[in-house]
Design a protein around this motif. Structure first.
Motif, PDB file in Angstrom:
ATOM      1  N   LEU A 527       0.849  -1.180   0.000  1.00 47.69           N
ATOM      2  CA  LEU A 527       0.000   0.000   0.000  1.00 47.69           C
ATOM      3  C   LEU A 527       0.892   1.238   0.000  1.00 47.69           C
ATOM      4  O   LEU A 527       1.628   1.494   0.957  1.00 47.69           O
ATOM      5  CB  LEU A 527      -0.918   0.009   1.221  1.00 47.69           C
ATOM      6  CG  LEU A 527      -1.948   1.140   1.283  1.00 47.69           C
ATOM      7  CD1 LEU A 527      -2.894   1.080   0.094  1.00 47.69           C
ATOM      8  CD2 LEU A 527      -2.726   1.082   2.603  1.00 47.69           C
ATOM      9  N   TYR A 528       0.826   2.004  -1.083  1.00 49.80           N
ATOM     10  CA  TYR A 528       1.637   3.208  -1.250  1.00 49.80           C
ATOM     11  C   TYR A 528       0.858   4.386  -0.699  1.00 49.80           C
ATOM     12  O   TYR A 528      -0.248   4.671  -1.143  1.00 49.80           O
ATOM     13  CB  TYR A 528       1.946   3.403  -2.738  1.00 49.80           C
ATOM     14  CG  TYR A 528       2.999   4.445  -3.042  1.00 49.80           C
ATOM     15  CD1 TYR A 528       4.241   4.067  -3.533  1.00 49.80           C
ATOM     16  CD2 TYR A 528       2.755   5.802  -2.861  1.00 49.80           C
ATOM     17  CE1 TYR A 528       5.215   5.015  -3.831  1.00 49.80           C
ATOM     18  CE2 TYR A 528       3.704   6.759  -3.142  1.00 49.80           C
ATOM     19  CZ  TYR A 528       4.943   6.359  -3.631  1.00 49.80           C
ATOM     20  OH  TYR A 528       5.908   7.299  -3.910  1.00 49.80           O
ATOM     21  N   ASP A 529       1.461   5.082   0.265  1.00 46.71           N
ATOM     22  CA  ASP A 529       0.796   6.219   0.903  1.00 46.71           C
ATOM     23  C   ASP A 529       1.543   7.494   0.509  1.00 46.71           C
ATOM     24  O   ASP A 529       2.681   7.724   0.930  1.00 46.71           O
ATOM     25  CB  ASP A 529       0.804   6.056   2.417  1.00 46.71           C
ATOM     26  CG  ASP A 529      -0.125   7.046   3.126  1.00 46.71           C
ATOM     27  OD1 ASP A 529      -0.366   8.137   2.566  1.00 46.71           O
ATOM     28  OD2 ASP A 529      -0.615   6.728   4.227  1.00 46.71           O
ATOM     29  N   THR A 530       0.903   8.332  -0.287  1.00 44.60           N
ATOM     30  CA  THR A 530       1.557   9.530  -0.813  1.00 44.60           C
ATOM     31  C   THR A 530       1.729  10.622   0.240  1.00 44.60           C
ATOM     32  O   THR A 530       2.348  11.650  -0.036  1.00 44.60           O
ATOM     33  CB  THR A 530       0.758  10.106  -1.999  1.00 44.60           C
ATOM     34  OG1 THR A 530      -0.535  10.542  -1.544  1.00 44.60           O
ATOM     35  CG2 THR A 530       0.585   9.064  -3.087  1.00 44.60           C
ATOM     36  N   ARG A 531       1.207  10.397   1.438  1.00 41.68           N
ATOM     37  CA  ARG A 531       1.370  11.378   2.508  1.00 41.68           C
ATOM     38  C   ARG A 531       2.661  11.171   3.288  1.00 41.68           C
ATOM     39  O   ARG A 531       3.004  11.987   4.142  1.00 41.68           O
ATOM     40  CB  ARG A 531       0.159  11.320   3.438  1.00 41.68           C
ATOM     41  CG  ARG A 531      -1.155  11.682   2.743  1.00 41.68           C
ATOM     42  CD  ARG A 531      -2.371  11.278   3.549  1.00 41.68           C
ATOM     43  NE  ARG A 531      -2.468   9.829   3.676  1.00 41.68           N
ATOM     44  CZ  ARG A 531      -3.530   9.183   4.167  1.00 41.68           C
ATOM     45  NH1 ARG A 531      -4.585   9.883   4.563  1.00 41.68           N
ATOM     46  NH2 ARG A 531      -3.539   7.873   4.268  1.00 41.68           N
ATOM     47  N   GLU A 532       3.365  10.089   3.000  1.00 40.66           N
ATOM     48  CA  GLU A 532       4.613   9.807   3.694  1.00 40.66           C
ATOM     49  C   GLU A 532       5.771  10.567   3.045  1.00 40.66           C
ATOM     50  O   GLU A 532       5.716  10.886   1.848  1.00 40.66           O
ATOM     51  CB  GLU A 532       4.895   8.300   3.677  1.00 40.66           C
ATOM     52  CG  GLU A 532       3.878   7.479   4.451  1.00 40.66           C
ATOM     53  CD  GLU A 532       4.149   5.998   4.346  1.00 40.66           C
ATOM     54  OE1 GLU A 532       5.066   5.615   3.589  1.00 40.66           O
ATOM     55  OE2 GLU A 532       3.448   5.214   5.017  1.00 40.66           O
ATOM     56  N   PRO A 533       6.835  10.863   3.809  1.00 36.39           N
ATOM     57  CA  PRO A 533       7.991  11.578   3.244  1.00 36.39           C
ATOM     58  C   PRO A 533       8.589  10.848   2.047  1.00 36.39           C
ATOM     59  O   PRO A 533       8.721   9.616   2.056  1.00 36.39           O
ATOM     60  CB  PRO A 533       8.980  11.613   4.417  1.00 36.39           C
ATOM     61  CG  PRO A 533       8.134  11.486   5.642  1.00 36.39           C
ATOM     62  CD  PRO A 533       6.992  10.596   5.250  1.00 36.39           C
ATOM     63  N   GLY A 534       8.911  11.615   1.015  1.00 39.00           N
ATOM     64  CA  GLY A 534       9.512  11.056  -0.181  1.00 39.00           C
ATOM     65  C   GLY A 534       8.534  10.441  -1.156  1.00 39.00           C
ATOM     66  O   GLY A 534       8.930   9.969  -2.217  1.00 39.00           O
ATOM     67  N   ARG A 535       7.243  10.443  -0.817  1.00 37.12           N
ATOM     68  CA  ARG A 535       6.240   9.767  -1.647  1.00 37.12           C
ATOM     69  C   ARG A 535       5.164  10.717  -2.182  1.00 37.12           C
ATOM     70  O   ARG A 535       4.126  10.270  -2.679  1.00 37.12           O
ATOM     71  CB  ARG A 535       5.567   8.647  -0.859  1.00 37.12           C
ATOM     72  CG  ARG A 535       6.521   7.570  -0.357  1.00 37.12           C
ATOM     73  CD  ARG A 535       5.761   6.412   0.263  1.00 37.12           C
ATOM     74  NE  ARG A 535       6.624   5.460   0.922  1.00 37.12           N
ATOM     75  CZ  ARG A 535       7.248   4.441   0.315  1.00 37.12           C
ATOM     76  NH1 ARG A 535       7.095   4.280  -0.996  1.00 37.12           N
ATOM     77  NH2 ARG A 535       8.004   3.615   0.987  1.00 37.12           N
TER      78      ARG A 535
END
Length: 560
Positions: A527-535
Motif C-alpha cells: 500500500l503506497y501512501d503519498t502522505r509519507e515523506p519522499g512519496r
C-alpha cells in the motif's frame, strides 16, 4: 546497465560487518567465480568475436561485472544456495510447501522476481535461466584450503527487465529487456531473508539438508564450506548488525518498483551514518531504457554527466556517436558499484564491459502495445502531444503504428515549475558531489545538483506504471487529472488498465485505490501512501487540456 544504482539487499550484508573479514579465515584468500551465463552467446564463435550489441545483450542478463568473488561476499554478493534454502525452509515451516526449487520460484515471485517462460526481445537462441532473471551466479573454487561456493549477485536485468502484458491487461509470463521491473520489492526481500536466515542458522544441519533437497547437485566440498566457514560467520555477523546497526542496511529501497541508488553508493563509500534510515528516502523508479542512449546525463535529475558536455542539450538519434556511447559507459560504470557492491576502483575496470551494454541499449526498442488502438483518436492525440508534451519528453517520428524516439530534449524541469517531490534531487548535496573526486571518478563523471528532474522520454510508457519519478501516481489518467489522484493505492503484481493507462483498480470508500475484487496479484503488493515523506504525488499538473484532448493523448501514448 542500470541507469539507477540499486541496493542489492542480499544476505551477504548479514555477514559483512565493517572491519571484519567474511566468511571466516579459510576464505581470506581470493577466489573468483565465472558467470557461466556469458557462454549463452553461441553465434559467430567466441564471445569476444560477436557483434558488440549481442555481447551487450548477454552481459545485460548474465554478467556479474567482477562481483562474484570471495572479497565481494563482504558486501552485496551472497552464498546463493544458503540464502535460497533459508527462504524455502521458512515457507515449508509456515505453509508446508515442498523443499524444492518450485517453492523457491514461488517465493522469489512474491518479491517481484521474474522467471519468464521466454524473453520476448532476445536476439538469438533463447538462453536457459538457471536462476530468476537478473540474478547472476557462479561457483568460486580454490584448492588450498579447499573451498567451493556458489556466489550470486544482481545484474542489469534484475531491475531493467519487466513483465509483458496481454490485451486483457494480465501478465503473459514473458519478459522484455529494458522495461522496468515495476513489482520488484527489494525491501520486502531483505526483511524476509533476515528473518528466514536468522531462524535457519540456529539449526545448521537442517539448513544444509534443505540445501541438498533444493539443489541435489551440490557438491560435498560446497557443503563443507558452508558448514565450516559460512554458517558460523553468518550467525555472528547477523547478531552484530542487529545490535550495532539496528538492521542490515541504513537505508530502504521504498517498495515495489523503487530503488535507492543514492543511499547505496553513500553506504558503499562509507559516508552514510548507521542511523540514517529515517531520512534516506531518495528512492526512484527505474526507467524504460530504449531512449537511454539519447541522454546527455544519467539519473532522474541528470546529476551525472560526462565531463565537459552540455548535460541539458537536445540530442537526436542521428547524433549518437561511438564517442558518446563511450562517455555514457564511463558514467554508467559507477552503477556497478551501487548495484553490486564493488568498490569504485573495481567498477572503473568494468568500463569496456559496460560499453558493450550501452551498444545493446542503443539498439533497444520498447514493446508494442498489445491491445486495440483507436487510430483516429490517436492521430488527434499525436497533435496534442506535439503541442503540450514534446518540448520536455521528446520528439517521436515514424508511422503512427510504430512511433520511435528521434530527439530527446534532455530538459531539466526546475522545482518551482514542476512542484514534484523534492527529496530525490535534494539528496545530491555538497557531500555527494565531493564523493566523485574522493573515489577517483572525476575523469569520468561531472556531478551536479540540478534543482529538478530531467523529463524522461515516454517510450513504452503504457507498461511502466506507476508514474512520476517516485512511482506516486497509479495511472496516466490520474497524472492528467491531478485533483483525482488517490492518496493511497496498491502497487506490485498489478494488472493494467488500458483505458486509464496504468494500474487497474477501483476507489474504496476511504479513498484507497485498490485492485479489482476478482484479481489476484502475481506478486506481493504494497500500500503506497503519498502522505509519507519522499512519496508525494504533487506536481506535473496539466490544466490546459480538455477532457477530449486528454483522452486522445492517452490513446496516442499507446503507440510510443
Amino acid at each position: 546497465m542500470p541507469t539507477h544504482r540499486i541496493s542489492l539487499l542480499l544476505v551477504a550484508l548479514l555477514v559483512g560487518a565493517a572491519g571484519c573479514s567474511w566468511p571466516g579465515r579459510a576464505l581470506r584468500g581470493y577466489a573468483e567465480a565465472d558467470a557461466p551465463g556469458l557462454s549463452a552467446l553461441d553465434e559467430g564463435g567466441a564471445f569476444h568475436d560477436a557483434p558488440r550489441a549481442l555481447r551487450g545483450q548477454v552481459r545485460f542478463v548474465f554478467d556479474d561485472f567482477g562481483s562474484l568473488t570471495t572479497d565481494e561476499l563482504r558486501m552485496y554478493s551472497t552464498p546463493w544456495k544458503l540464502t535460497a534454502a533459508a527462504l524455502v525452509r521458512a515457507r515449508h515451516e509456515a505453509q508446508g510447501d515442498a523443499l524444492d526449487e518450485g517453492t523457491l520460484r514461488r517465493a522469489m515471485q512474491e518479491y517481484g522476481f521474474l522467471t519468464p517462460r521466454r524473453i520476448a526481445n532476445w536476439r538469438g537462441p533463447e538462453p536457459r535461466l538457471e536462476r530468476p532473471l537478473g540474478i547472476v551466479s557462479g561457483s568460486a573454487r580454490r584448492g588450498f584450503p579447499a573451498v567451493e561456493i556458489e556466489i550470486a549477485n544482481f545484474g542489469c536485468a534484475t531491475c531493467h527487465a519487466g513483465p509483458l502484458y496481454g490485451a486483457d491487461g494480465l501478465p503473459t509470463g514473458e519478459a522484455w529487456l529494458g522495461l522496468p521491473s515495476t513489482s520488484l520489492d527489494l525491501s520486502a526481500f531483505e526483511d524476509d531473508v533476515v528473518v528466514a536466515l536468522g531462524r535457519a542458522l540456529e539449526e545448521p544441519e537442517t539448513l544444509l539438508a534443505t540445501v541438498r533437497a533444493v539443489y541435489p547437485e551440490t557438491s560435498e566440498r560446497e557443503l563443507v564450506t558452508l558448514r565450516k566457514h559460512v554458517i558460523p560467520s553468518a550467525r555472528e555477523h547477523l547478531a552484530w548488525r542487529r545490535e550495532r546497526l539496528g538492521g542490515i542496511l541504513p537505508f530502504e529501497n521504498g517498495g515495489p518498483g523503487l530503488l535507492n541508488g543514492i543511499g547505496s553508493l553513500r553506504f558503499i563509500v562509507g559516508v552514510l551514518a548507521h542511523d540514517a534510515r529515517p531520512t534516506e528516502l531518495a528512492w526512484t523508479s527505474p526507467p524504460e531504457m530504449s531512449g537511454t542512449s539519447l541522454r546527455r546525463s544519467l539519473l532522474i535529475d541528470g546529476a551525472y554527466a560526462p565531463p565537459g558536455v552540455d548535460r541539458f542539450g537536445a540530442l537526436s538519434r542521428a547524433e549518437v556517436t561511438p564517442a558518446h556511447l563511450d562517455a555514457l559507459a564511463g558514467v554508467a560504470s559507477l552503477f556497478v558499484s551501487g548495484t553490486q557492491g564493488v568498490q569504485p576502483e573495481s567498477a572503473r575496470r568494468q568500463v569496456p564491459a559496460v560499453r558493450d551494454v550501452m551498444e545493446f541499449v542503443h539498439e533497444l526498442e520498447p514493446p508494442p502495445f498489445p491491445g486495440p488502438v483507436d487510430e483516429r483518436l490517436a492521430e488527434k492525440g499525436r497533435d496534442v502531444y506535439r503541442t503540450a508534451c514534446a518540448d520536455c519528453h521528446g520528439t517521436y517520428e515514424g508511422p503512427l503504428a510504430r512511433q520511435r524516439l528521434a530527439v530527446h530534449p534532455n530538459r531539466v524541469v526546475a522545482q518551482d515549475r514542476m512542484l514534484t517531490d523534492t527529496v530525490r534531487w535534494g539528496t545530491v548535496d555538497a557531500e555527494s558531489l565531493r564523493i566523485m573526486g574522493e573515489i577517483g571518478y572525476e575523469r569520468l563523471i561531472e556531478a551536479a545538483s540540478t534543482g529538478g528532474y530531467v523529463a524522461p522520454d515516454l517510450s513504452g510508457v503504457w507498461a511502466t506504471a506507476p508514474y512520476l519519478h517516485n512511482g506516486s501516481v497509479p495511472t496516466l489518467w490520474h497524472l492528467l487529472n491531478a485533483e483525482q489522484r488517490p492518496a493511497r493505492f496498491w502497487v506490485g503484481g498489478h494488472k493494467l488498465d488500458y483505458e486509464r493507462m496504468g494500474i487497474a483498480g477501483v476507489l474504496d470508500e476511504d479513498g484507497t485505490y485498490r485492485y479489482p475484487d476478482d484479481y489476484e496479484p502475481w506478486s506481493r503488493p504494497m500500500l503506497y501512501d503519498t502522505r509519507e515523506p519522499g512519496r508525494s504525488n504533487a506536481g506535473h499538473e496539466v490544466r490546459t487540456l480538455s477532457d477530449f484532448e486528454k483522452r486522445a493523448l492517452l490513446e496516442y501514448l499507446k503507440r510510443l
